[in-house]
Scaffold this active site. Structure first.
Site, PDB file in Angstrom:
ATOM      1  N   TYR A   1       0.579  -2.949   5.324  1.00  0.00           N
ATOM      2  CA  TYR A   1       1.268  -4.199   5.644  1.00  0.00           C
ATOM      3  C   TYR A   1       2.713  -3.915   6.039  1.00  0.00           C
ATOM      4  CZ  TYR A   1       0.156  -9.185   5.409  1.00  0.00           C
ATOM      5  OH  TYR A   1      -0.190 -10.474   5.728  1.00  0.00           O
TER       6      TYR A   1
ATOM      7  N   ARG B   1       8.280   2.568  -4.229  1.00  0.00           N
ATOM      8  CA  ARG B   1       7.060   3.359  -4.162  1.00  0.00           C
ATOM      9  C   ARG B   1       7.201   4.521  -3.174  1.00  0.00           C
ATOM     10  NH1 ARG B   1       3.595   0.491  -1.785  1.00  0.00           N
ATOM     11  NH2 ARG B   1       4.679  -1.511  -1.662  1.00  0.00           N
TER      12      ARG B   1
ATOM     13  N   ASN C   1       5.359   0.233   2.859  1.00  0.00           N
ATOM     14  CA  ASN C   1       5.402  -0.958   3.694  1.00  0.00           C
ATOM     15  C   ASN C   1       6.786  -1.109   4.329  1.00  0.00           C
ATOM     16  OD1 ASN C   1       3.733  -1.713   0.882  1.00  0.00           O
ATOM     17  ND2 ASN C   1       2.589  -1.973   2.766  1.00  0.00           N
TER      18      ASN C   1
ATOM     19  N   CYS D   1       0.862  -1.180   0.000  1.00  0.00           N
ATOM     20  CA  CYS D   1       0.000   0.000   0.000  1.00  0.00           C
ATOM     21  C   CYS D   1       0.896   1.227   0.000  1.00  0.00           C
ATOM     22  CB  CYS D   1      -0.899   0.060   1.235  1.00  0.00           C
ATOM     23  SG  CYS D   1      -2.025  -1.337   1.443  1.00  0.00           S
TER      24      CYS D   1
END
Length: 328
Positions: free
Chosen positions: A81, A227, A174, A2
């Site tokens: 997560y 990310r 994460n 995420c």
């Protein structure tokens, strides 16, 4: 997997947003929980909410489980997560508020008004690892939180201890820890929105191939570190927007850069790990914006006094059909 970001518009509205990337179908829907709503907690029994909130969740048994949300005081939180890093207590601690990792987010939304309050009340909370009733595993989680001041923190478990960490960039993905991600940004000092100038090497001139040379080296993969860097860069340099609608437009464009289509990221068990939905929250007005995978349409729920004072939860259905506006 995420990604979550915060953003402040030019007119000083504060926003919070996230992608929900997962390989198990969560079937999350917009749900509003009113004040004084009673939920059953694993160790604490029945607790009633102090504040109303709205977010993405689903009903598990007789109660609702949430993955993100904003409450009427403008505090927003999302769970992400935290594989190989989360470290929980194994049994409840006497004299503390004992919450499972999956209950923590819901409890915060219903009982905490600001980050300053969270930093104080967290001293009373223990997080106990319990198998998730939907996934049948002990979910490893950490949490990103923001409020109407624009402050942002990450809540992580260090050696079974809940720790609130100031987040200076307002981005989280994460594993690994927040500190690791912040240190990793030092590897990307050369990334910039403007082009590099030409250079001479022993009399030979080298030139950029074209527009965008300043972003050479910006990571494009789907791992958590990549990310994090990409979202931080996009959030830092993207136009923030002069008002709510422009800010939301910018937020969803930023989220596009970390959104995962079905089929491009397959887990070892064969399941698609993809962006099941994106959500954004206006923390000033406690308004929730929801964009499921199967449509580009964005649905909104404002946490009105009517919703806050209802006797029961309100579950909203949304279209799963891709829609097109015909012009002729």
């Amino acid at each position: 997997m995420c990604t979550s970001i915060t953003l402040q518009s030019e007119d000083k509205l504060n926003f919070f947003a996230r992608t929900m990337d997962f390989g198990f179908e969560l079937n999350g829907l917009p749900i509003a929980i009113p004040r004084h709503y009673a939920s059953t907690f694993h160790f604490e029994g029945t607790l009633k909410t102090t504040y109303a909130f709205v977010g993405t969740g689903q009903k598990i048994g007789n109660d609702y489980m949430f993955a993100d949300g904003v409450n009427e005081k403008g505090l927003a939180i999302a769970e992400l997560y935290y594989l190989n890093e989360a470290s929980y207590q194994t049994s409840p601690v006497e004299g503390k508020i004992n919450l499972t990792q999956d209950e923590f987010l819901t409890w915060v939304l219903g009982h905490v008004a600001s980050i300053d309050e969270l930093k104080e009340v967290i001293k009373q909370v223990e997080m106990i690892g319990v198998s998730n009733p939907l996934l049948s595993v002990m979910t490893p989680l950490h949490f990103i939180v923001s409020d109407r001041t624009g402050k942002c923190v990450v809540v992580e478990t260090n050696n079974e201890t809940l720790t609130v960490k100031d987040n200076p960039v307002g981005v989280m993905t994460n594993s690994p820890t927040l500190e690791w991600h912040l240190t990793n940004l030092n590897n990307y000092l050369s990334i910039q929105p403007t082009n590099y100038a030409s250079k001479e090497l022993d009399g030979y001139t080298i030139k950029p191939f074209g527009q965008g040379s300043g972003t050479y080296g910006l990571p494009g993969g789907l791992t958590s570190p990549e990310r994090f860097v990409r979202a931080t860069y996009m959030k830092t340099y993207a136009e923030k927007g002069k008002n709510e609608s422009q800010a939301l437009n910018s937020i969803f464009h930023i989220l596009n850069t970390v959104t995962i289509p079905k089929g491009v990221n397959i887990k070892d068990d064969g399941h698609n790990d993809y962006t099941q939905y994106r959500a954004a929250f206006n923390l000033n007005s406690a308004t929730y914006y929801f964009n499921p995978y199967y449509t580009q349409e964005v649905f909104s729920v404002e946490l009105t006094e009517d919703l806050c004072s209802k006797d029961d939860a309100t579950v909203f259905s949304v279209s799963q059909d891709f829609s097109v506006t015909k012009l002729n």
